[in-house]
Every structure is written in C-alpha cells, then in structure tokens.
Scaffold this active site. Structure first.
Site, PDB file in Angstrom:
ATOM      1  N   ARG A 176       0.841  -1.220   0.000  1.00  0.00           N
ATOM      2  CA  ARG A 176       0.000   0.000   0.000  1.00  0.00           C
ATOM      3  C   ARG A 176       0.869   1.261   0.000  1.00  0.00           C
ATOM      4  O   ARG A 176       0.533   2.263  -0.646  1.00  0.00           O
ATOM      5  CB  ARG A 176      -0.932  -0.001   1.216  1.00  0.00           C
ATOM      6  CG  ARG A 176      -2.121  -0.939   1.040  1.00  0.00           C
ATOM      7  CD  ARG A 176      -3.006  -0.928   2.277  1.00  0.00           C
ATOM      8  NE  ARG A 176      -3.492   0.393   2.639  1.00  0.00           N
ATOM      9  CZ  ARG A 176      -3.886   0.749   3.867  1.00  0.00           C
ATOM     10  NH1 ARG A 176      -3.836  -0.114   4.859  1.00  0.00           N
ATOM     11  NH2 ARG A 176      -4.315   1.965   4.110  1.00  0.00           N
ATOM     12  N   GLN A 200      -7.984  11.488   8.549  1.00  0.00           N
ATOM     13  CA  GLN A 200      -7.924  10.076   8.963  1.00  0.00           C
ATOM     14  C   GLN A 200      -7.048   9.296   7.987  1.00  0.00           C
ATOM     15  O   GLN A 200      -6.784   8.121   8.185  1.00  0.00           O
ATOM     16  CB  GLN A 200      -9.328   9.463   8.936  1.00  0.00           C
ATOM     17  CG  GLN A 200     -10.296  10.117   9.894  1.00  0.00           C
ATOM     18  CD  GLN A 200     -11.730   9.733   9.560  1.00  0.00           C
ATOM     19  OE1 GLN A 200     -12.246   8.732  10.020  1.00  0.00           O
ATOM     20  NE2 GLN A 200     -12.386  10.533   8.742  1.00  0.00           N
ATOM     21  N   VAL A 239      -3.825   7.968   5.884  1.00  0.00           N
ATOM     22  CA  VAL A 239      -2.434   7.661   6.248  1.00  0.00           C
ATOM     23  C   VAL A 239      -1.510   7.852   5.048  1.00  0.00           C
ATOM     24  O   VAL A 239      -0.349   7.484   5.096  1.00  0.00           O
ATOM     25  CB  VAL A 239      -2.331   6.199   6.782  1.00  0.00           C
ATOM     26  CG1 VAL A 239      -3.145   6.030   8.056  1.00  0.00           C
ATOM     27  CG2 VAL A 239      -2.768   5.176   5.724  1.00  0.00           C
ATOM     28  N   HIS A 299      -4.808   8.924  12.239  1.00  0.00           N
ATOM     29  CA  HIS A 299      -4.622   7.471  12.131  1.00  0.00           C
ATOM     30  C   HIS A 299      -3.197   7.104  11.721  1.00  0.00           C
ATOM     31  O   HIS A 299      -2.958   5.991  11.274  1.00  0.00           O
ATOM     32  CB  HIS A 299      -5.642   6.874  11.145  1.00  0.00           C
ATOM     33  CG  HIS A 299      -7.049   6.923  11.666  1.00  0.00           C
ATOM     34  ND1 HIS A 299      -8.157   6.684  10.885  1.00  0.00           N
ATOM     35  CD2 HIS A 299      -7.534   7.192  12.906  1.00  0.00           C
ATOM     36  CE1 HIS A 299      -9.264   6.801  11.620  1.00  0.00           C
ATOM     37  NE2 HIS A 299      -8.903   7.119  12.842  1.00  0.00           N
ATOM     38  N   GLY A 314     -15.331  13.564   2.434  1.00  0.00           N
ATOM     39  CA  GLY A 314     -14.968  12.217   1.965  1.00  0.00           C
ATOM     40  C   GLY A 314     -14.749  11.209   3.072  1.00  0.00           C
ATOM     41  O   GLY A 314     -13.865  10.368   2.972  1.00  0.00           O
ATOM     42  N   ASN A 360     -19.428  15.100   0.283  1.00  0.00           N
ATOM     43  CA  ASN A 360     -19.363  13.646   0.102  1.00  0.00           C
ATOM     44  C   ASN A 360     -20.177  13.249  -1.121  1.00  0.00           C
ATOM     45  O   ASN A 360     -21.199  13.868  -1.424  1.00  0.00           O
ATOM     46  CB  ASN A 360     -19.916  12.932   1.347  1.00  0.00           C
ATOM     47  CG  ASN A 360     -19.425  11.492   1.449  1.00  0.00           C
ATOM     48  OD1 ASN A 360     -19.585  10.692   0.529  1.00  0.00           O
ATOM     49  ND2 ASN A 360     -18.814  11.160   2.573  1.00  0.00           N
TER      50      ASN A 360
END
Ligand code: OAD
Length: 247
Positions: A71, A102, A104, A120, A188, A214
């Site tokens: 990832r 949130q 990463v 996060h 989002g 969103n």
C-alpha cells in the site's frame, strides 16, 4: 460554475477559524482505494482482523508488513488531486485553519498543506512494536519487518490499528479545533469510525456550521448545515473559486 448557498459563502468570508476533517474519499480521485465502498473498498476485499490489528501483526508479521509495504508503494506512485490542492490553498484564506485527516497516505502534506493532524498515523512512517522508537525508512520493502535495535521487537507501520488508541496529542488538537472553529468541513469520510466521527458533531454542539462534502449520504448528512453532494476533487476547487470571487 456550481452554486453554493450565499449564507455559506458569507459564513466563510467572516470565519476566523475553519477546521476540516478528511477521509479516504478525498484521496479516491488520486487512485487510493477507500475502505467501505462496495467492491473497491479495502474492507470489502480484505478482512481487517487479518491485516490491521496488533494480534494480526504478532500472528503473521510478514503478511501484515508486506500488505502495508504494498500500500505504501501504491501511495508513493499516485499524486495529490484537485481536492487536496484546494484544501492546501484554503489554509491561507483564514486567520486560523486546521486540517485533520484520517488518511495515512501523506497526500495532504505532499500538496502543500502545513501542520496536518494525522489521526490514524502515516503509512510511510514506522515505529518499533515494543518501544515505539521511530524508524527512518523512506519506504518499506516487502519481506520481514526489520528488527528494532532495542532487541525486543520489530518495526511496524506507524498507523492506528483496530483496538488501538489514536495518538493522544493529535486527537486533543483535533478536539480543540472542533470546539473552537466557526466552520467545520467533513470531506470524503463515511463518518462511522470513532473517535474521528465525533468531531463534526462536537463542532456543531459548540456552534460551528457543519459542511459535509461527500459523494454519498452518511450518518452526518441529516445533522449537517450544508451538504455538498459530489466528488471532493470537483466541489472543493469550485468552492475555492466561489470564495475568491466573493473576496
Ligand atoms: P470510508 O471508505 O469509510 O468512507 C469514504 C467516504 O468517502 C464514503 O462516504 C464515500 O461515499 C466517500 N467518497 C468516495 N469517493 C469520494 C469522492 N471522490 N469525493 C467525495 N466523497 C467520496 O473511509 P473513511 O471514512 O476515511 O481507519 O474511513 C475511516 C477509517 O476507517 C479509516 O481511516 C480507516 C478505516 O478503517 C484506520 O485504518 C484506523
């Protein structure tokens, strides 16, 4: 040009502090998968209990390390999109601007946002599983996680796994911004993962106008003061234009 409520533009014009919480949707247009979208979301294709818990890492460190290394490489290969860039430009339009994410993937920082609060963690950073010392690895390679010099454990991705607490200082800063801001954007995110999901509700209780950006409805939609339905990579640049046209 998209139309925005004149009251929203007026609130933004007079706002002293704007806070923004982003989730995976803001990076979707860069090609980073979200978590909960049917078919394409990571949690539709993988089981979090196999890959995103401390127990999973202890059980099979190589599997978890490789999944995050994969990832991380994928994130390194994509670019920030117009939504990230609009948020980076917005930071200079208000006396105070707080960007909480949130995500990463580090894409906000790469698009020029400063002092991003990463609730996060960050998939490009690593720390020891035992002593939490940070490891300076620009990107992890597949294989086994490297051992920490402390001798007690190995390095792990510096992300928050299920069952773990969020970094305290980051969460405190986010809560303070939610309580103090005049306008709070929620961009989002499915607004289902706590404690991040509590932030827009807290902002509202403290008197902020809450704006949801969103593609889909979320548990926040009914509570939001303004709902901007669509892709953040289109809505945020259009909103930035509208704000600058009013300036
Ligand atoms: P989700 O996958 O739960 O939600 C993504 C949201 O973005 C959904 O509401 C989508 O409808 C919306 N969306 C998708 N594409 C969009 C676009 N182009 N423009 C605007 N909206 C779009 O992701 P998060 O809410 O970020 O936690 O998930 C929260 C946390 O759950 C993640 O940080 C992760 C996950 O488990 C950890 O890893 C700790």
């Amino acid at each position: 040009m998209q139309d925005f409520a004149p009251e929203l533009l007026a609130k933004l014009k007079s706002a002293k502090h704007v806070a923004v919480l982003t989730g995976a949707g803001v990076s979707a247009e860069s090609g980073v998968p979200t978590f909960r979208d049917a078919q394409t979301g990571l949690w539709a294709r993988f089981r979090p209990e196999d890959l995103a818990t401390p127990e999973a890492f202890r059980r099979d460190p190589k599997l978890v390390w490789d999944w995050y290394a994969h990832r991380a490489r994928a994130v390194g290969a994509v670019e920030p999109n117009p939504g990230h860039r609009a948020l980076a430009l917005m930071q200079d339009l208000f006396p105070q601007f707080t960007l909480i994410t949130q995500n990463v993937d580090g894409l906000h920082a790469r698009s020029g946002s400063r002092a991003v609060i990463e609730l996060h963690g960050n998939i490009l950073k690593h720390k020891c599983m035992d002593c939490s010392i940070a490891l300076d690895l620009s990107s992890a390679s597949p294989g086994s996680p490297p051992p920490c010099p402390c001798g007690k454990s190995s390095y792990r991705p510096d992300v928050v796994w299920f069952g773990e607490n969020l970094p305290l200082a980051a969460l405190d800063e986010a809560k303070i911004a939610a309580a103090a801001c005049d306008v709070f954007f929620c961009v989002g995110t499915s607004t289902v993962v706590y404690p991040a999901a509590e932030l827009p509700f807290s902002a509202r209780r403290h008197g902020a106008a809450v704006v949801e950006v969103n593609r889909d409805e979320t548990p926040l939609t009914a509570e939001a003061d303004y709902v901007l339905r669509g892709a953040s990579g289109e809505i945020l640049p259009a909103l930035l234009d509208a704000m600058q046209a009013k300036a």
